[in-house]
Design a protein around this motif. Structure first.
Motif, mmCIF file in Angstrom:
data_model
loop_
_atom_site.group_PDB
_atom_site.id
_atom_site.type_symbol
_atom_site.label_atom_id
_atom_site.label_comp_id
_atom_site.label_asym_id
_atom_site.label_seq_id
_atom_site.Cartn_x
_atom_site.Cartn_y
_atom_site.Cartn_z
ATOM 1 N N ILE A 10 0.806 -1.225 0.000
ATOM 2 C CA ILE A 10 0.000 0.000 0.000
ATOM 3 C C ILE A 10 0.837 1.271 0.000
ATOM 4 O O ILE A 10 0.452 2.262 -0.617
ATOM 5 N N ARG A 11 1.975 1.248 0.699
ATOM 6 C CA ARG A 11 2.869 2.409 0.676
ATOM 7 C C ARG A 11 4.284 1.922 0.397
ATOM 8 O O ARG A 11 4.618 0.779 0.682
ATOM 9 N N TYR B 153 -5.217 7.113 -5.568
ATOM 10 C CA TYR B 153 -3.942 6.873 -4.891
ATOM 11 C C TYR B 153 -3.682 5.396 -4.643
ATOM 12 O O TYR B 153 -2.604 5.017 -4.228
ATOM 13 N N CYS B 154 -4.665 4.532 -4.864
ATOM 14 C CA CYS B 154 -4.643 3.212 -4.216
ATOM 15 C C CYS B 154 -4.317 2.042 -5.145
ATOM 16 O O CYS B 154 -4.837 1.946 -6.257
ATOM 17 N N PRO C 208 -13.280 5.228 6.779
ATOM 18 C CA PRO C 208 -12.280 6.162 6.282
ATOM 19 C C PRO C 208 -12.890 7.258 5.419
ATOM 20 O O PRO C 208 -13.819 7.004 4.658
ATOM 21 N N GLN D 115 -10.384 9.937 4.398
ATOM 22 C CA GLN D 115 -9.113 10.291 3.744
ATOM 23 C C GLN D 115 -8.794 11.774 3.781
ATOM 24 O O GLN D 115 -7.650 12.151 3.987
ATOM 25 N N ASP E 37 -9.451 6.701 8.446
ATOM 26 C CA ASP E 37 -8.116 6.737 7.830
ATOM 27 C C ASP E 37 -7.954 8.093 7.152
ATOM 28 O O ASP E 37 -8.923 8.597 6.555
ATOM 29 N N PHE E 38 -6.748 8.638 7.221
ATOM 30 C CA PHE E 38 -6.461 9.932 6.581
ATOM 31 C C PHE E 38 -5.167 9.872 5.794
ATOM 32 O O PHE E 38 -4.216 9.217 6.220
ATOM 33 N N ILE E 39 -5.161 10.554 4.672
ATOM 34 C CA ILE E 39 -3.927 10.723 3.902
ATOM 35 C C ILE E 39 -3.605 12.214 3.883
ATOM 36 O O ILE E 39 -4.472 13.014 3.523
ATOM 37 N N PHE F 169 -1.622 8.722 7.342
ATOM 38 C CA PHE F 169 -0.463 8.377 6.525
ATOM 39 C C PHE F 169 -0.053 9.553 5.657
ATOM 40 O O PHE F 169 -0.901 10.336 5.219
ATOM 41 N N LYS F 170 1.254 9.614 5.360
ATOM 42 C CA LYS F 170 1.696 10.553 4.325
ATOM 43 C C LYS F 170 1.397 9.912 2.978
ATOM 44 O O LYS F 170 1.595 8.700 2.815
ATOM 45 N N TYR F 171 0.964 10.710 2.049
ATOM 46 C CA TYR F 171 0.692 10.181 0.713
ATOM 47 C C TYR F 171 1.957 9.539 0.147
ATOM 48 O O TYR F 171 3.045 10.105 0.226
ATOM 49 N N SER F 172 1.812 8.370 -0.432
ATOM 50 C CA SER F 172 2.942 7.658 -1.033
ATOM 51 C C SER F 172 2.571 7.314 -2.477
ATOM 52 O O SER F 172 1.607 6.585 -2.709
ATOM 53 N N ARG G 251 2.156 5.491 -5.735
ATOM 54 C CA ARG G 251 2.276 4.069 -6.053
ATOM 55 C C ARG G 251 2.279 3.877 -7.559
ATOM 56 O O ARG G 251 1.434 4.443 -8.277
HETATM 57 N N1 5AD Z 1 -0.452 6.602 0.240
HETATM 58 C C1 5AD Z 1 -0.748 6.760 1.551
HETATM 59 N N2 5AD Z 1 -1.747 6.126 2.172
HETATM 60 C C2 5AD Z 1 -2.508 5.292 1.429
HETATM 61 N N3 5AD Z 1 -3.569 4.536 1.741
HETATM 62 C C3 5AD Z 1 -3.958 3.868 0.641
HETATM 63 N N4 5AD Z 1 -3.172 4.174 -0.398
HETATM 64 C C4 5AD Z 1 -2.261 5.076 0.058
HETATM 65 C C5 5AD Z 1 -1.186 5.773 -0.539
HETATM 66 N N5 5AD Z 1 -0.889 5.634 -1.832
HETATM 67 C C6 5AD Z 1 -4.182 4.525 3.078
HETATM 68 C C7 5AD Z 1 -5.645 4.932 3.030
HETATM 69 C C8 5AD Z 1 -6.368 3.625 3.230
HETATM 70 C C9 5AD Z 1 -5.415 2.883 4.133
HETATM 71 C C10 5AD Z 1 -5.596 1.400 4.173
HETATM 72 O O1 5AD Z 1 -4.131 3.212 3.600
HETATM 73 O O2 5AD Z 1 -5.894 5.807 4.111
HETATM 74 O O3 5AD Z 1 -7.656 3.774 3.803
#
Ligand code: 5AD
Ligand code: SF4
Length: 459
Positions: free
Chosen positions: A68-69, A178-179, A280, A282, A320-322, A351-354, A356
Protein backbone atom coordinates in the motif's frame (compact mmCIF):
# COMPACT_ATOMS: atom_id res chain seq x y z
CA UNK A 1 47.41 -24.85 -0.96
CA UNK A 2 43.66 -25.41 -0.98
CA UNK A 3 41.84 -24.07 2.04
CA UNK A 4 38.54 -25.43 3.30
CA UNK A 5 35.62 -23.13 2.61
CA UNK A 6 34.38 -21.47 5.79
CA UNK A 7 30.98 -19.84 6.20
CA UNK A 8 31.61 -16.29 5.10
CA UNK A 9 29.08 -13.57 5.54
CA UNK A 10 30.02 -12.17 2.16
CA UNK A 11 29.09 -15.40 0.43
CA UNK A 12 25.43 -15.93 -0.45
CA UNK A 13 23.71 -18.02 2.20
CA UNK A 14 22.83 -21.55 1.08
CA UNK A 15 19.24 -22.66 1.45
CA UNK A 16 18.68 -25.39 4.01
CA UNK A 17 18.58 -28.72 2.23
CA UNK A 18 15.47 -30.88 1.90
CA UNK A 19 11.79 -30.26 2.44
CA UNK A 20 11.00 -27.73 5.16
CA UNK A 21 9.45 -29.11 8.34
CA UNK A 22 9.08 -25.89 10.34
CA UNK A 23 7.66 -22.57 9.19
CA UNK A 24 7.08 -18.98 10.21
CA UNK A 25 4.51 -16.66 8.63
CA UNK A 26 5.16 -12.92 9.04
CA UNK A 27 2.24 -10.70 8.04
CA UNK A 28 2.50 -6.99 7.30
CA UNK A 29 -0.19 -4.40 6.57
CA UNK A 30 -3.90 -4.74 7.11
CA UNK A 31 -6.12 -7.19 9.01
CA UNK A 32 -6.93 -9.00 5.78
CA UNK A 33 -3.29 -9.96 5.57
CA UNK A 34 -3.36 -11.11 9.20
CA UNK A 35 -6.31 -13.35 8.29
CA UNK A 36 -4.55 -14.72 5.19
CA UNK A 37 -1.44 -15.35 7.28
CA UNK A 38 -3.47 -17.34 9.81
CA UNK A 39 -5.06 -19.42 7.06
CA UNK A 40 -1.66 -20.14 5.50
CA UNK A 41 -0.32 -21.23 8.90
CA UNK A 42 -3.36 -23.45 9.48
CA UNK A 43 -2.89 -25.01 6.03
CA UNK A 44 0.83 -25.71 6.53
CA UNK A 45 0.03 -27.24 9.92
CA UNK A 46 -2.62 -29.46 8.32
CA UNK A 47 0.11 -30.57 5.87
CA UNK A 48 2.18 -31.85 8.78
CA UNK A 49 4.56 -28.92 9.21
CA UNK A 50 5.10 -27.24 12.58
CA UNK A 51 5.10 -23.56 13.43
CA UNK A 52 8.63 -22.63 14.54
CA UNK A 53 9.01 -21.44 18.11
CA UNK A 54 9.50 -17.72 18.47
CA UNK A 55 13.09 -16.76 17.54
CA UNK A 56 13.78 -20.32 16.36
CA UNK A 57 15.23 -20.81 12.90
CA UNK A 58 12.34 -21.82 10.69
CA UNK A 59 13.03 -23.91 7.55
CA UNK A 60 10.44 -21.87 5.64
CA UNK A 61 9.66 -18.18 6.12
CA UNK A 62 6.55 -16.76 4.45
CA UNK A 63 6.58 -12.97 4.17
CA UNK A 64 2.96 -11.96 3.73
CA UNK A 65 3.50 -8.52 2.30
CA UNK A 66 1.75 -5.17 1.89
CA UNK A 67 2.06 -2.94 -1.18
CA UNK A 68 0.00 0.00 0.00
CA UNK A 69 2.87 2.41 0.68
CA UNK A 70 6.46 2.45 -0.56
CA UNK A 71 7.86 2.00 2.95
CA UNK A 72 6.00 -1.29 3.35
CA UNK A 73 7.58 -2.60 0.14
CA UNK A 74 11.11 -1.47 1.09
CA UNK A 75 10.70 -3.33 4.36
CA UNK A 76 10.12 -6.63 2.51
CA UNK A 77 13.33 -6.35 0.52
CA UNK A 78 15.37 -5.40 3.56
CA UNK A 79 13.88 -8.36 5.47
CA UNK A 80 14.80 -10.72 2.64
CA UNK A 81 18.36 -9.34 2.58
CA UNK A 82 18.79 -10.04 6.29
CA UNK A 83 17.54 -13.61 6.15
CA UNK A 84 20.59 -15.62 7.04
CA UNK A 85 21.22 -17.84 10.05
CA UNK A 86 24.43 -17.92 12.04
CA UNK A 87 25.55 -21.20 10.46
CA UNK A 88 25.53 -19.51 7.03
CA UNK A 89 22.28 -21.15 5.89
CA UNK A 90 19.01 -19.46 5.14
CA UNK A 91 15.38 -20.63 5.14
CA UNK A 92 13.30 -21.28 2.08
CA UNK A 93 11.76 -17.85 1.41
CA UNK A 94 8.21 -17.35 0.14
CA UNK A 95 6.89 -13.88 -0.69
CA UNK A 96 3.09 -13.83 -0.43
CA UNK A 97 0.52 -11.02 -0.29
CA UNK A 98 0.16 -7.84 -2.29
CA UNK A 99 3.84 -7.28 -3.20
CA UNK A 100 3.84 -10.78 -4.72
CA UNK A 101 0.75 -9.89 -6.74
CA UNK A 102 2.04 -6.51 -7.87
CA UNK A 103 5.66 -7.43 -8.66
CA UNK A 104 5.43 -11.14 -9.55
CA UNK A 105 8.60 -12.56 -11.10
CA UNK A 106 10.36 -9.20 -10.73
CA UNK A 107 10.82 -10.08 -7.03
CA UNK A 108 13.16 -13.00 -7.75
CA UNK A 109 15.17 -10.81 -10.12
CA UNK A 110 15.59 -8.12 -7.45
CA UNK A 111 16.05 -10.65 -4.61
CA UNK A 112 17.44 -13.92 -6.02
CA UNK A 113 17.16 -15.76 -2.70
CA UNK A 114 13.36 -15.71 -2.96
CA UNK A 115 12.20 -19.28 -3.71
CA UNK A 116 8.41 -18.84 -3.95
CA UNK A 117 6.16 -15.97 -5.07
CA UNK A 118 2.46 -16.44 -4.35
CA UNK A 119 -0.38 -13.91 -4.67
CA UNK A 120 -3.29 -13.35 -2.25
CA UNK A 121 -5.75 -15.35 -4.39
CA UNK A 122 -3.40 -18.32 -4.91
CA UNK A 123 -2.00 -19.17 -1.49
CA UNK A 124 -3.97 -22.41 -1.29
CA UNK A 125 -1.33 -23.64 -3.79
CA UNK A 126 1.49 -23.05 -1.31
CA UNK A 127 2.08 -26.79 -0.62
CA UNK A 128 2.65 -27.49 -4.36
CA UNK A 129 4.86 -24.42 -4.67
CA UNK A 130 6.97 -25.63 -1.74
CA UNK A 131 7.36 -28.98 -3.54
CA UNK A 132 8.55 -27.18 -6.69
CA UNK A 133 11.01 -25.08 -4.73
CA UNK A 134 12.43 -28.21 -3.06
CA UNK A 135 13.03 -29.64 -6.54
CA UNK A 136 14.74 -26.41 -7.58
CA UNK A 137 11.95 -25.43 -9.98
CA UNK A 138 10.57 -21.92 -10.42
CA UNK A 139 7.63 -21.50 -8.04
CA UNK A 140 5.43 -18.54 -8.96
CA UNK A 141 1.64 -18.28 -8.81
CA UNK A 142 -0.12 -14.94 -9.02
CA UNK A 143 -3.28 -16.19 -10.71
CA UNK A 144 -6.63 -14.80 -9.69
CA UNK A 145 -8.74 -17.86 -10.47
CA UNK A 146 -12.53 -17.60 -10.68
CA UNK A 147 -12.86 -20.48 -8.21
CA UNK A 148 -12.23 -19.16 -4.75
CA UNK A 149 -9.25 -20.30 -2.70
CA UNK A 150 -11.48 -20.60 0.37
CA UNK A 151 -12.99 -23.94 -0.68
CA UNK A 152 -9.51 -25.44 -0.95
CA UNK A 153 -8.39 -24.42 2.54
CA UNK A 154 -8.79 -26.69 5.59
CA UNK A 155 -11.65 -25.94 8.03
CA UNK A 156 -10.76 -23.58 10.86
CA UNK A 157 -9.14 -25.47 13.76
CA UNK A 158 -9.29 -24.57 17.46
CA UNK A 159 -8.15 -20.96 17.93
CA UNK A 160 -5.70 -19.65 20.49
CA UNK A 161 -7.81 -16.55 21.20
CA UNK A 162 -11.52 -15.88 21.68
CA UNK A 163 -11.53 -13.25 18.91
CA UNK A 164 -11.04 -14.03 15.23
CA UNK A 165 -11.00 -12.37 11.84
CA UNK A 166 -13.24 -13.72 9.09
CA UNK A 167 -12.79 -12.42 5.55
CA UNK A 168 -16.18 -12.16 3.83
CA UNK A 169 -15.37 -9.89 0.90
CA UNK A 170 -12.26 -9.15 -1.12
CA UNK A 171 -11.20 -6.68 -3.74
CA UNK A 172 -12.23 -3.20 -4.71
CA UNK A 173 -14.04 -1.59 -7.65
CA UNK A 174 -13.75 1.98 -6.39
CA UNK A 175 -10.41 2.99 -7.95
CA UNK A 176 -9.41 5.82 -5.63
CA UNK A 177 -6.62 7.50 -7.55
CA UNK A 178 -3.94 6.87 -4.89
CA UNK A 179 -4.64 3.21 -4.22
CA UNK A 180 -3.10 -0.06 -5.44
CA UNK A 181 -5.74 -2.36 -3.95
CA UNK A 182 -7.92 -2.68 -7.09
CA UNK A 183 -4.78 -3.91 -8.89
CA UNK A 184 -3.41 -6.22 -6.18
CA UNK A 185 -6.64 -7.66 -4.80
CA UNK A 186 -8.76 -7.51 -7.95
CA UNK A 187 -12.46 -6.80 -8.39
CA UNK A 188 -14.97 -6.87 -5.52
CA UNK A 189 -16.18 -10.37 -4.72
CA UNK A 190 -18.36 -11.56 -1.84
CA UNK A 191 -18.04 -14.99 -0.28
CA UNK A 192 -21.33 -16.92 -0.17
CA UNK A 193 -23.41 -16.57 2.99
CA UNK A 194 -23.41 -20.33 3.65
CA UNK A 195 -19.57 -20.48 3.53
CA UNK A 196 -19.33 -17.54 5.93
CA UNK A 197 -21.81 -19.09 8.38
CA UNK A 198 -19.96 -22.42 8.21
CA UNK A 199 -16.65 -20.72 8.95
CA UNK A 200 -18.20 -18.73 11.80
CA UNK A 201 -19.62 -21.93 13.30
CA UNK A 202 -16.23 -23.65 13.05
CA UNK A 203 -14.61 -20.68 14.78
CA UNK A 204 -17.23 -20.73 17.54
CA UNK A 205 -16.71 -24.50 17.98
CA UNK A 206 -13.02 -23.68 18.23
CA UNK A 207 -13.56 -21.34 21.18
CA UNK A 208 -14.22 -18.01 19.47
CA UNK A 209 -16.84 -15.63 20.85
CA UNK A 210 -16.17 -12.52 18.74
CA UNK A 211 -15.73 -12.32 14.97
CA UNK A 212 -14.55 -9.31 13.03
CA UNK A 213 -15.83 -9.52 9.48
CA UNK A 214 -13.22 -8.30 7.03
CA UNK A 215 -13.23 -6.90 3.54
CA UNK A 216 -11.55 -4.10 1.61
CA UNK A 217 -15.13 -2.85 1.20
CA UNK A 218 -16.80 -5.06 3.75
CA UNK A 219 -20.14 -3.24 3.61
CA UNK A 220 -20.35 -3.82 -0.15
CA UNK A 221 -20.97 -7.52 0.64
CA UNK A 222 -23.98 -9.04 -1.12
CA UNK A 223 -25.27 -12.59 -1.23
CA UNK A 224 -28.25 -14.89 -1.19
CA UNK A 225 -30.00 -16.81 1.53
CA UNK A 226 -30.75 -20.55 1.25
CA UNK A 227 -33.90 -19.75 -0.75
CA UNK A 228 -32.06 -17.60 -3.25
CA UNK A 229 -33.29 -14.26 -1.92
CA UNK A 230 -30.98 -11.27 -2.06
CA UNK A 231 -29.09 -10.42 1.12
CA UNK A 232 -27.30 -7.19 1.99
CA UNK A 233 -24.48 -6.85 4.50
CA UNK A 234 -26.95 -6.04 7.28
CA UNK A 235 -28.83 -9.30 6.57
CA UNK A 236 -25.55 -11.20 6.92
CA UNK A 237 -24.93 -9.53 10.28
CA UNK A 238 -28.41 -10.54 11.44
CA UNK A 239 -27.83 -14.15 10.31
CA UNK A 240 -24.54 -14.28 12.24
CA UNK A 241 -26.18 -12.74 15.30
CA UNK A 242 -28.53 -15.75 15.38
CA UNK A 243 -25.58 -18.07 16.14
CA UNK A 244 -26.09 -18.80 19.84
CA UNK A 245 -22.54 -18.84 21.21
CA UNK A 246 -21.32 -15.78 19.38
CA UNK A 247 -21.22 -12.75 21.71
CA UNK A 248 -19.87 -9.95 19.54
CA UNK A 249 -19.73 -8.96 15.87
CA UNK A 250 -17.47 -6.29 14.38
CA UNK A 251 -16.56 -5.36 10.81
CA UNK A 252 -14.06 -3.37 8.82
CA UNK A 253 -13.32 -1.55 6.48
CA UNK A 254 -16.41 0.24 5.21
CA UNK A 255 -16.73 2.67 2.31
CA UNK A 256 -19.06 5.67 2.80
CA UNK A 257 -20.82 4.96 -0.49
CA UNK A 258 -21.90 1.49 0.67
CA UNK A 259 -23.33 2.65 4.03
CA UNK A 260 -26.96 1.63 3.68
CA UNK A 261 -29.82 2.64 5.95
CA UNK A 262 -30.25 -1.08 6.69
CA UNK A 263 -26.73 -1.28 8.10
CA UNK A 264 -27.32 1.83 10.19
CA UNK A 265 -30.59 0.27 11.48
CA UNK A 266 -28.73 -2.94 12.36
CA UNK A 267 -26.60 -0.89 14.76
CA UNK A 268 -29.78 0.08 16.58
CA UNK A 269 -31.40 -3.34 16.50
CA UNK A 270 -28.70 -6.03 16.80
CA UNK A 271 -27.25 -6.05 20.34
CA UNK A 272 -24.33 -8.28 19.31
CA UNK A 273 -23.19 -5.72 16.73
CA UNK A 274 -20.63 -3.59 18.53
CA UNK A 275 -20.92 0.22 18.53
CA UNK A 276 -17.81 0.83 16.46
CA UNK A 277 -17.54 2.08 12.89
CA UNK A 278 -14.32 2.29 10.91
CA UNK A 279 -15.26 4.65 8.10
CA UNK A 280 -12.28 6.16 6.28
CA UNK A 281 -12.77 9.58 4.72
CA UNK A 282 -9.11 10.29 3.74
CA UNK A 283 -9.48 14.10 3.50
CA UNK A 284 -11.77 16.91 4.58
CA UNK A 285 -11.71 19.00 1.40
CA UNK A 286 -14.19 18.33 -1.40
CA UNK A 287 -11.63 19.43 -3.98
CA UNK A 288 -9.18 16.77 -2.77
CA UNK A 289 -11.92 14.13 -2.39
CA UNK A 290 -12.77 14.74 -6.05
CA UNK A 291 -9.12 14.42 -7.14
CA UNK A 292 -8.99 11.19 -5.11
CA UNK A 293 -12.06 9.90 -6.99
CA UNK A 294 -13.77 9.17 -3.69
CA UNK A 295 -17.24 9.83 -5.14
CA UNK A 296 -18.53 11.34 -1.92
CA UNK A 297 -18.35 14.78 -0.32
CA UNK A 298 -17.57 15.94 3.18
CA UNK A 299 -21.24 16.70 3.66
CA UNK A 300 -22.47 13.28 2.53
CA UNK A 301 -19.90 11.68 4.87
CA UNK A 302 -21.06 13.79 7.81
CA UNK A 303 -24.68 12.89 7.03
CA UNK A 304 -23.81 9.19 7.49
CA UNK A 305 -22.13 9.89 10.82
CA UNK A 306 -25.17 11.94 11.94
CA UNK A 307 -27.59 9.16 10.97
CA UNK A 308 -25.47 6.60 12.77
CA UNK A 309 -25.27 8.74 15.91
CA UNK A 310 -29.02 9.32 15.80
CA UNK A 311 -29.66 5.57 16.21
CA UNK A 312 -26.59 4.73 18.27
CA UNK A 313 -25.45 7.87 20.10
CA UNK A 314 -22.50 6.15 21.77
CA UNK A 315 -20.97 4.79 18.54
CA UNK A 316 -17.18 5.12 18.32
CA UNK A 317 -16.07 6.31 14.90
CA UNK A 318 -12.61 5.62 13.53
CA UNK A 319 -11.07 6.66 10.22
CA UNK A 320 -8.12 6.74 7.83
CA UNK A 321 -6.46 9.93 6.58
CA UNK A 322 -3.93 10.72 3.90
CA UNK A 323 -1.99 13.99 4.16
CA UNK A 324 -0.11 15.54 1.27
CA UNK A 325 -2.17 14.18 -1.60
CA UNK A 326 -0.98 15.94 -4.81
CA UNK A 327 -2.27 19.50 -4.92
CA UNK A 328 -3.28 19.62 -1.22
CA UNK A 329 -3.10 23.30 -0.19
CA UNK A 330 -2.84 24.61 3.35
CA UNK A 331 -6.55 25.43 3.27
CA UNK A 332 -7.41 21.91 2.03
CA UNK A 333 -5.44 20.55 4.95
CA UNK A 334 -7.18 22.93 7.36
CA UNK A 335 -10.49 21.52 6.11
CA UNK A 336 -9.31 18.05 7.19
CA UNK A 337 -8.51 19.44 10.65
CA UNK A 338 -12.00 20.96 10.81
CA UNK A 339 -13.53 17.60 9.88
CA UNK A 340 -11.58 15.97 12.73
CA UNK A 341 -13.11 18.45 15.14
CA UNK A 342 -16.59 17.78 13.78
CA UNK A 343 -16.42 13.98 13.96
CA UNK A 344 -14.15 13.56 17.01
CA UNK A 345 -12.79 10.12 16.15
CA UNK A 346 -12.17 7.63 18.94
CA UNK A 347 -9.07 6.57 16.99
CA UNK A 348 -7.73 7.06 13.47
CA UNK A 349 -4.91 5.95 11.20
CA UNK A 350 -3.06 8.61 9.26
CA UNK A 351 -0.46 8.38 6.53
CA UNK A 352 1.70 10.55 4.33
CA UNK A 353 0.69 10.18 0.71
CA UNK A 354 2.94 7.66 -1.03
CA UNK A 355 2.93 7.61 -4.85
CA UNK A 356 2.28 4.07 -6.05
CA UNK A 357 3.35 2.87 -9.49
CA UNK A 358 0.47 2.52 -11.93
CA UNK A 359 -2.01 4.66 -9.97
CA UNK A 360 -3.33 7.92 -11.52
CA UNK A 361 -2.25 10.10 -8.58
CA UNK A 362 1.40 9.09 -9.04
CA UNK A 363 1.42 11.04 -12.34
CA UNK A 364 -0.37 14.13 -11.02
CA UNK A 365 1.56 17.38 -11.01
CA UNK A 366 1.90 19.33 -7.80
CA UNK A 367 3.30 16.55 -5.62
CA UNK A 368 3.75 17.83 -2.06
CA UNK A 369 7.23 18.12 -0.55
CA UNK A 370 8.21 15.67 2.21
CA UNK A 371 8.76 18.53 4.69
CA UNK A 372 5.24 19.85 4.23
CA UNK A 373 3.83 16.32 4.55
CA UNK A 374 5.80 15.72 7.77
CA UNK A 375 4.59 18.93 9.31
CA UNK A 376 0.94 18.30 8.37
CA UNK A 377 1.05 14.71 9.60
CA UNK A 378 2.35 15.88 12.97
CA UNK A 379 -0.43 18.43 13.35
CA UNK A 380 -3.05 15.91 12.28
CA UNK A 381 -1.80 13.20 14.61
CA UNK A 382 -1.62 15.59 17.58
CA UNK A 383 -5.29 16.45 17.04
CA UNK A 384 -6.30 12.80 16.61
CA UNK A 385 -4.42 11.87 19.80
CA UNK A 386 -6.12 14.65 21.74
CA UNK A 387 -9.54 13.38 20.64
CA UNK A 388 -8.56 9.80 21.46
CA UNK A 389 -7.52 10.79 24.99
CA UNK A 390 -10.77 12.73 25.36
CA UNK A 391 -12.79 9.72 24.18
CA UNK A 392 -11.00 7.34 26.54
CA UNK A 393 -11.23 9.74 29.50
CA UNK A 394 -15.00 9.94 29.06
CA UNK A 395 -15.16 6.22 29.92
CA UNK A 396 -13.58 6.72 33.37
CA UNK A 397 -16.16 6.13 36.12
CA UNK A 398 -18.37 4.01 33.87
CA UNK A 399 -19.20 0.34 34.28
CA UNK A 400 -18.63 -1.47 30.96
CA UNK A 401 -18.68 -5.07 29.72
CA UNK A 402 -15.32 -6.25 28.42
CA UNK A 403 -14.53 -9.38 26.45
CA UNK A 404 -11.32 -10.89 27.85
CA UNK A 405 -8.93 -11.53 24.95
CA UNK A 406 -5.45 -12.22 26.27
CA UNK A 407 -3.31 -12.46 29.36
CA UNK A 408 -1.48 -9.40 30.61
CA UNK A 409 2.05 -8.94 31.85
CA UNK A 410 1.32 -9.33 35.58
CA UNK A 411 0.00 -12.37 37.49
CA UNK A 412 -3.81 -12.49 37.32
CA UNK A 413 -3.95 -9.61 34.84
CA UNK A 414 -6.12 -10.01 31.75
CA UNK A 415 -6.68 -7.67 28.82
CA UNK A 416 -10.10 -7.23 27.28
CA UNK A 417 -11.93 -4.88 24.95
CA UNK A 418 -14.86 -2.58 25.57
CA UNK A 419 -17.69 -2.52 23.01
CA UNK A 420 -15.95 0.62 21.63
CA UNK A 421 -12.72 -1.32 20.96
CA UNK A 422 -10.71 0.18 23.82
CA UNK A 423 -8.22 -2.13 25.55
CA UNK A 424 -8.77 -2.55 29.28
CA UNK A 425 -6.26 -4.02 31.76
CA UNK A 426 -7.89 -5.70 34.72
CA UNK A 427 -6.79 -8.01 37.53
CA UNK A 428 -9.26 -10.88 37.32
CA UNK A 429 -7.60 -14.08 38.54
CA UNK A 430 -10.83 -16.08 38.46
CA UNK A 431 -12.01 -15.06 35.00
CA UNK A 432 -11.21 -16.91 31.78
CA UNK A 433 -10.35 -15.72 28.30
CA UNK A 434 -13.57 -15.42 26.31
CA UNK A 435 -15.62 -14.30 29.34
CA UNK A 436 -17.48 -11.02 29.13
CA UNK A 437 -17.22 -9.35 32.53
CA UNK A 438 -18.36 -5.99 33.87
CA UNK A 439 -15.57 -3.68 34.95
CA UNK A 440 -15.46 -0.21 36.44
CA UNK A 441 -13.05 1.96 34.45
CA UNK A 442 -10.70 3.71 36.88
CA UNK A 443 -8.19 5.45 34.61
CA UNK A 444 -7.46 6.12 30.96
CA UNK A 445 -4.41 6.71 28.78
CA UNK A 446 -4.21 7.38 25.05
CA UNK A 447 -4.04 3.69 24.15
CA UNK A 448 -5.65 1.76 26.98
CA UNK A 449 -7.81 1.90 30.08
CA UNK A 450 -7.49 0.35 33.53
CA UNK A 451 -10.48 -1.31 35.15
CA UNK A 452 -11.52 -3.13 38.29
CA UNK A 453 -13.99 -5.99 38.47
CA UNK A 454 -17.35 -4.33 38.96
CA UNK A 455 -18.50 -4.02 42.53
CA UNK A 456 -15.11 -4.85 43.97
CA UNK A 457 -14.64 -1.37 45.47
CA UNK A 458 -17.04 -1.07 48.40
CA UNK A 459 -19.42 1.79 47.77
N1 5AD B 1 -0.45 6.60 0.24
C1 5AD B 1 -0.75 6.76 1.55
N2 5AD B 1 -1.75 6.13 2.17
C2 5AD B 1 -2.51 5.29 1.43
N3 5AD B 1 -3.57 4.54 1.74
C3 5AD B 1 -3.96 3.87 0.64
N4 5AD B 1 -3.17 4.17 -0.40
C4 5AD B 1 -2.26 5.08 0.06
C5 5AD B 1 -1.19 5.77 -0.54
N5 5AD B 1 -0.89 5.63 -1.83
C6 5AD B 1 -4.18 4.52 3.08
C7 5AD B 1 -5.65 4.93 3.03
C8 5AD B 1 -6.37 3.63 3.23
C9 5AD B 1 -5.41 2.88 4.13
C10 5AD B 1 -5.60 1.40 4.17
O1 5AD B 1 -4.13 3.21 3.60
O2 5AD B 1 -5.89 5.81 4.11
O3 5AD B 1 -7.66 3.77 3.80
FE1 SF4 C 1 -1.66 -3.91 2.11
FE2 SF4 C 1 -3.92 -3.12 1.07
FE3 SF4 C 1 -2.89 -5.41 0.36
FE4 SF4 C 1 -3.94 -5.05 2.77
S1 SF4 C 1 -4.98 -5.00 0.84
S2 SF4 C 1 -2.05 -6.07 2.29
S3 SF4 C 1 -3.32 -2.94 3.18
S4 SF4 C 1 -2.03 -3.43 -0.01
Amino acid sequence: MNRPLLPNKHLPAARRAGAPTTFQVKSFGCQMNVYDGERMAEMLTAQGMNAAEENAQADLVVLNTCHIREKAVDRVYSDIGRMRYEDGTRPMIAVAGCVAQAEGGEISRRAPTVDIVVGPQAYHHLPELIGKAVRGEAALDTDMPAASKFGALPARPRQARPTAFLTIQEGCDKFCTYCVVPYTRGAEISRPCSAILDEAKALIDGGVSEVTLLGQNVNAWTGEDERGRHMGFDDLIRALADLPDLSRIRYMTSHPNDMTDGLIRAHAEVPKLMPFLHLPVQAGSDRILKAMNRNHTVESYLTIIDKMRAVRPDIAVSGDFIVGFPGESESDFEATMTLLDQVRYSMAYSFKYSPRPGTPAADMSDQISPDVMDERLQRLQARINAHQVEFNSATVGKRVPILLERVGRYPGQLIGKTPWLQSVHVTAPHAALGDVIDVDIVSAGPNSLAGEIAGRKAA
